[in-house]
Design an enzyme around this catalytic site. Structure first.
Site, PDB file in Angstrom:
ATOM      1  N   ASP A  37      36.046  24.659  52.241  1.00  0.00           N
ATOM      2  CA  ASP A  37      35.476  25.563  53.237  1.00  0.00           C
ATOM      3  C   ASP A  37      35.064  26.859  52.544  1.00  0.00           C
ATOM      4  OD1 ASP A  37      34.915  27.306  55.278  1.00  0.00           O
ATOM      5  OD2 ASP A  37      36.824  27.018  56.356  1.00  0.00           O
TER       6      ASP A  37
ATOM      7  N   GLU B 154      42.166  38.453  25.773  1.00  0.00           N
ATOM      8  CA  GLU B 154      43.010  37.269  25.703  1.00  0.00           C
ATOM      9  C   GLU B 154      42.141  36.046  25.473  1.00  0.00           C
ATOM     10  OE1 GLU B 154      44.073  37.871  30.219  1.00  0.00           O
ATOM     11  OE2 GLU B 154      44.592  35.841  29.664  1.00  0.00           O
TER      12      GLU B 154
ATOM     13  N   CYS C  58      46.180  40.133  30.590  1.00  0.00           N
ATOM     14  CA  CYS C  58      45.263  41.131  31.162  1.00  0.00           C
ATOM     15  C   CYS C  58      45.715  42.565  30.904  1.00  0.00           C
ATOM     16  CB  CYS C  58      45.096  40.898  32.660  1.00  0.00           C
ATOM     17  SG  CYS C  58      44.578  39.231  33.049  1.00  0.00           S
TER      18      CYS C  58
ATOM     19  N   THR D  55      38.150  31.518  40.596  1.00  0.00           N
ATOM     20  CA  THR D  55      38.518  32.877  40.154  1.00  0.00           C
ATOM     21  C   THR D  55      38.079  33.126  38.698  1.00  0.00           C
ATOM     22  OG1 THR D  55      40.745  32.319  39.354  1.00  0.00           O
ATOM     23  CG2 THR D  55      40.550  32.840  41.689  1.00  0.00           C
TER      24      THR D  55
ATOM     25  N   SER E  78      52.473  33.066  39.803  1.00  0.00           N
ATOM     26  CA  SER E  78      51.836  34.205  39.115  1.00  0.00           C
ATOM     27  C   SER E  78      51.627  35.364  40.095  1.00  0.00           C
ATOM     28  CB  SER E  78      50.511  33.783  38.459  1.00  0.00           C
ATOM     29  OG  SER E  78      49.511  33.521  39.427  1.00  0.00           O
TER      30      SER E  78
ATOM     31  N   HIS F 191      44.803  45.725  39.268  1.00  0.00           N
ATOM     32  CA  HIS F 191      44.284  44.559  38.546  1.00  0.00           C
ATOM     33  C   HIS F 191      43.856  43.527  39.600  1.00  0.00           C
ATOM     34  CE1 HIS F 191      43.749  41.183  35.981  1.00  0.00           C
ATOM     35  NE2 HIS F 191      44.784  40.525  36.457  1.00  0.00           N
TER      36      HIS F 191
ATOM     37  N   LYS G  16      46.580  42.170  48.624  1.00  0.00           N
ATOM     38  CA  LYS G  16      48.001  41.785  48.684  1.00  0.00           C
ATOM     39  C   LYS G  16      48.869  42.864  48.041  1.00  0.00           C
ATOM     40  CE  LYS G  16      47.430  36.748  47.969  1.00  0.00           C
ATOM     41  NZ  LYS G  16      47.900  36.171  49.230  1.00  0.00           N
TER      42      LYS G  16
ATOM     43  N   ASN H  83      36.972  37.273  37.773  1.00  0.00           N
ATOM     44  CA  ASN H  83      38.039  37.857  36.961  1.00  0.00           C
ATOM     45  C   ASN H  83      37.521  38.125  35.549  1.00  0.00           C
ATOM     46  OD1 ASN H  83      40.476  38.768  36.046  1.00  0.00           O
ATOM     47  ND2 ASN H  83      41.579  36.827  36.282  1.00  0.00           N
TER      48      ASN H  83
ATOM     49  N   SER I 267      49.952  38.907  32.554  1.00  0.00           N
ATOM     50  CA  SER I 267      50.913  37.805  32.722  1.00  0.00           C
ATOM     51  C   SER I 267      51.772  37.670  31.474  1.00  0.00           C
ATOM     52  CB  SER I 267      50.169  36.490  32.974  1.00  0.00           C
ATOM     53  OG  SER I 267      49.611  36.496  34.255  1.00  0.00           O
TER      54      SER I 267
END
Ligand code: CAA
Length: 447
Positions: free
Chosen positions: A34, A86, A118, A159, A211, A243, A252, A288, A321
């Site tokens: 979707d 990275e 990151c 992403t 993550s 970030h 979030k 990203n 991470s």
């Protein structure tokens, strides 16, 4: 009165993005998902990816070129060049050394990469600030350059993204400044496997939901460490840059921090719309870019708000991470950066999903030894006005084409392979691109 010590701060910034993008609606249709999930669940609209001729080095060098060419005499003053990445191109040779050669930076320049998922560019900025305080007449170049690649059809695929942000760090004693930093940082480190890329893989391995929880826990812990140091005496800035591996991660994060701070649960969303969302317009159209992601939001905020940012405070959260988290704050200065993001975005080419798959494969095919000799793409690769082009690997060496810039017009007039010729003086500096940013195309402004 105590004299404020000179510090290292952001003097200016530049960006670079690859040539191609695919719309998330098209990707959703091809993946039988979707489209609302990508658009509203993740907050993504367009995914920029590398085609043949583009890699971490060409992106880094182009972003650096875009910031150096804005003012005469910058290049000659660069004494430190750090690339945070990275997605480096070699197990030993740094991306920074390629950038040094392509840009013909001074031979006395200190060059190296920092790798920590990151977080690399933030580590680079902090290091450059300290270096600049000891070398106030010089400039440091910190470049965040990355290609985010996940397995096709995986949850991470939407992403993906690619791009670079180059930050010029100089002394508050000698330069007009865009952004100064507080000397207090809240830190948190934790040894976790939430997202990583084994050296034998081109794509990342990720425990998606885990993550996200590592990111949020790291953020709260780093924020608490920051508050301890300021002894909870000052309020934190309303403007926040997070970030953003996908734009809704910033949402979030903002919500979690709002709740953690015990603020009115009814107001987290309007606060997000007002103080966080405006900086995400470019992340939504790029995807990203790993270590450059939070600095892309910073660049986007400059482009959106311009001089209105002067003297405002901002909080930044950087997450790598693995993991390392840093929460820190800054204040906007009198100089306004003009990264011309919208112009760069509008210069890209839209492709369909089939072409995205093909071009990504052709880009990766150049990553094996002998690809330079084997490639029949040479004329296609060089038929584009780009300052730096990756032509493939010959005898285990990466070969780059450097288009000689006509610094007056900003056009590229001739091409040569990367060589160790002596460093010419760079005359330039009238950026060729004309500003065509239309802020009506952007989100609502901050207030
Ligand atoms: N309409 C609207 N929204 C929808 C929807 C629909 N039809 N279907 C699903 N959604 C929403 C979901 O509700 C969810 O939103 P919330 O999180 O707010 O609940 C969102 O879309 C994502 O959907 P899923 O929960 O089903 O998640 P997924 O399985 O698609 O995976 C992901 C999402 C974990 C982010 C995945 O894309 C991924 O692994 N990405 C890479 C890892 C990553 O970015 N991690 C972030 C922290 S680590 C980090 O920051 C370092 C880094 O740069 C990678």
């Amino acid at each position: 009165m105590v004299k404020k010590e000179a510090d290292g701060a952001i003097v200016d910034l530049g960006v670079a993005f690859p040539r191609y993008f695919v719309k998330h609606d098209a990707l959703a249709a091809a993946r039988d998902v979707d489209p609302a999930k990508f658009r509203f669940g993740l907050g993504c609209e367009e995914m920029t990816f590398c085609g043949p001729g583009e890699d971490t080095v060409t992106l880094a060098a182009t972003a650096a070129w875009n910031v150096l060419r804005q003012k005469t005499g910058r290049l000659e003053r660069v004494g430190l060049c750090i690339v945070g990445t990275e997605s480096g191109v070699d197990g030993s040779k740094s991306v920074a050394s390629h950038v040094h050669g392509l840009l013909r930076l001074p031979p006395t320049c200190r060059v190296f990469d920092i790798q920590h998922a990151c977080y690399g560019a933030t580590a680079g900025i902090q290091m450059a600030r300290a270096w600049v305080s000891r070398h106030p007449s010089q400039l440091a170049l910190v470049i965040a350059s990355d290609i985010a690649r996940y397995e096709r059809y995986s949850a991470g695929e939407p992403t993906q993204g690619a791009g670079a942000v180059a930050l010029l760090i100089g002394s508050t004693e000698t330069e007009d400044i865009c952004l100064t930093f507080s000397n207090i940082s809240g830190m948190h480190a934790s040894d976790v496997y939430d997202f990583w890329r084994p050296t034998y893989q081109k794509t990342a391995v990720v425990r998606g939901k885990f993550s996200i929880s590592c990111y949020l826990e790291g953020m709260v812990a780093a924020y608490e460490h920051y508050m301890e140091q300021i002894q909870h005496e000052e309020s934190t800035p309303t403007l926040q840059l997070f970030h953003a591996p996908f734009p809704h991660m910033a949402r979030k994060a903002h919500r979690r921090l709002w709740e953690h701070r015990g603020l009115d649960p009814e107001t987290w969303e309007p606060a997000y719309t007002r103080w966080v969302a405006p900086s995400l317009w470019a992340n939504r159209r790029i995807g990203n870019i790993y270590t450059g992601s939070v600095y892309l939001s910073l660049a986007a905020l400059f482009e959106l708000e311009g001089e209105a940012l002067q003297d405002r405070d901002v909080a930044l959260f950087s997450y790598g991470s693995g993991s390392c988290s840093e929460y820190f704050t800054g204040r906007f200065g009198a100089h306004t950066a003009t990264p011309r993001i919208l112009e760069h975005l509008n210069a890209r080419e839209e492709v369909d999903v089939e072409q995205y798959e093909l071009l990504s494969e052709r880009s990766l095919a150049l990553e094996s030894n002998g690809s330079f000799a084997a490639t029949s793409l040479q004329s296609e690769l060089t038929d584009v006005e780009r300052p730096f082009i990756f032509l493939g690997i010959r005898d285990h060496e990466r070969v780059y084409l450097q288009n000689e810039a006509d610094w007056q017009s900003g056009c590229f007039v001739a091409a040569r392979l990367q060589t160790s010729e002596s460093i010419p003086t760079v005359p330039v500096v009238e950026p060729a691109l004309t500003s065509s940013v239309q802020h009506s195309q952007l989100d609502g402004a901050i207030s």
